[in-house]
Scaffold this motif. Structure first.
Motif, PDB file in Angstrom:
ATOM      1  N   ARG A  23      44.227  31.880  27.882  1.00  0.00           N
ATOM      2  CA  ARG A  23      43.517  32.863  27.937  1.00  0.00           C
ATOM      3  C   ARG A  23      42.101  32.572  27.275  1.00  0.00           C
ATOM      4  O   ARG A  23      41.882  31.814  26.584  1.00  0.00           O
ATOM      5  N   LEU A  24      41.203  33.253  28.116  1.00  0.00           N
ATOM      6  CA  LEU A  24      39.908  32.861  27.533  1.00  0.00           C
ATOM      7  C   LEU A  24      39.561  34.112  26.349  1.00  0.00           C
ATOM      8  O   LEU A  24      40.087  35.018  26.110  1.00  0.00           O
ATOM      9  N   ALA A  25      38.504  33.679  25.569  1.00  0.00           N
ATOM     10  CA  ALA A  25      38.227  34.774  24.663  1.00  0.00           C
ATOM     11  C   ALA A  25      37.706  36.095  25.393  1.00  0.00           C
ATOM     12  O   ALA A  25      37.117  36.087  26.299  1.00  0.00           O
ATOM     13  N   GLY A  26      38.322  37.160  24.898  1.00  0.00           N
ATOM     14  CA  GLY A  26      38.172  38.612  25.649  1.00  0.00           C
ATOM     15  C   GLY A  26      39.664  38.733  26.316  1.00  0.00           C
ATOM     16  O   GLY A  26      39.887  39.915  26.661  1.00  0.00           O
ATOM     17  N   GLY A  27      40.447  37.684  26.351  1.00  0.00           N
ATOM     18  CA  GLY A  27      41.965  37.894  26.869  1.00  0.00           C
ATOM     19  C   GLY A  27      42.262  37.792  28.279  1.00  0.00           C
ATOM     20  O   GLY A  27      43.510  37.991  28.857  1.00  0.00           O
ATOM     21  N   GLN A  28      41.158  37.539  28.990  1.00  0.00           N
ATOM     22  CA  GLN A  28      41.615  37.206  30.661  1.00  0.00           C
ATOM     23  C   GLN A  28      42.337  35.824  30.636  1.00  0.00           C
ATOM     24  O   GLN A  28      42.170  34.842  30.215  1.00  0.00           O
ATOM     25  N   THR A  90      34.411  31.959  26.640  1.00  0.00           N
ATOM     26  CA  THR A  90      34.236  33.579  26.439  1.00  0.00           C
ATOM     27  C   THR A  90      34.243  34.004  28.153  1.00  0.00           C
ATOM     28  O   THR A  90      33.415  33.581  28.811  1.00  0.00           O
ATOM     29  N   THR A  91      34.802  35.054  28.289  1.00  0.00           N
ATOM     30  CA  THR A  91      34.903  35.762  29.460  1.00  0.00           C
ATOM     31  C   THR A  91      33.560  36.328  29.775  1.00  0.00           C
ATOM     32  O   THR A  91      32.704  37.067  28.925  1.00  0.00           O
TER      33      THR A  91
END
Length: 199
Positions: A23-28, A90-91
């Motif tokens: 997961r990227l920062a932001g949840g993607q 980060t997304t």
């Protein structure tokens, strides 16, 4: 990794990445071979290489102001690479409180570092072979990883949003690592070996 408030790591393994995704920062959620993951993973590799330089430098024969200066600059570079990696992870479009930053001022700091070191160095008339002692050799190795990180970020920027200052910083950092390799070699009285063109 599971984290609590204040970024404290409570558990290193989570088993959430066993299926090949992260997961990227932001949840993607993305595949682990996604180009964005490759970009911040290469920056992480570069950061580790700079850490190796610092370890060898600390155990070397050099002492005094020059030694302390190099370690200070390399520690700052490692911190900026963590910032840069965090931004790449980060997304795109996500904004968080206290997000790390890489700025034009950071680029200028690298330029000023090179300018100061260049004052102690003779101008280059030939290409030099990577080497010149343990620490210069490791700085050259870090430089090549930095160039690769830059290339990956350029590829990523052609597919999705990447702040151009991140690419500029990596470009300038690779130059700075080259200059530092020469500067440390001179500090340690280690000779430069020049490329000899065969005719």
């Amino acid at each position: 990794m599971k984290k609590r408030k204040g970024m404290r790591i409570t558990k290193v393994y989570t088993r959430t990445g066993d299926a090949g995704k992260t997961r990227l920062a932001g949840g993607q959620q993305v595949w682990k071979d996604d180009l964005r993951v490759e970009a911040y993973g290469t920056v992480d590799e570069l950061n580790a290489a700079v850490g190796v330089v610092r370890a060898f430098h600390a155990g070397g024969r050099g002492r005094g102001a020059g030694t302390a200066k190099l370690d200070t600059e390399l520690r700052w570079i490692q911190n900026k690479l963590f910032d840069l990696g965090g931004l790449l992870a980060t997304t795109p479009g996500q904004v968080f409180p206290n997000m790390p930053r890489v700025t034009e001022q950071d680029v200028r700091r690298l330029e000023h570092l090179m300018d100061r070191c260049q004052k102690d160095l003779p101008p280059l008339k030939e290409f030099i072979l990577p080497g010149g002692g343990r620490v210069p050799s490791l700085l050259h190795q870090a430089r090549t990883i930095c160039r690769r990180a830059e290339r990956v970020c350029v590829r990523l920027s052609r597919q999705e949003a990447v702040d151009g200052i991140l690419i500029t910083f990596l470009n300038r950092l690779s130059d700075a690592l080259f200059v530092l390799a020469r500067w440390v070699g001179k500090l340690n009285r280690e000779p430069e070996r020049f490329w000899k063109r065969e005719t």
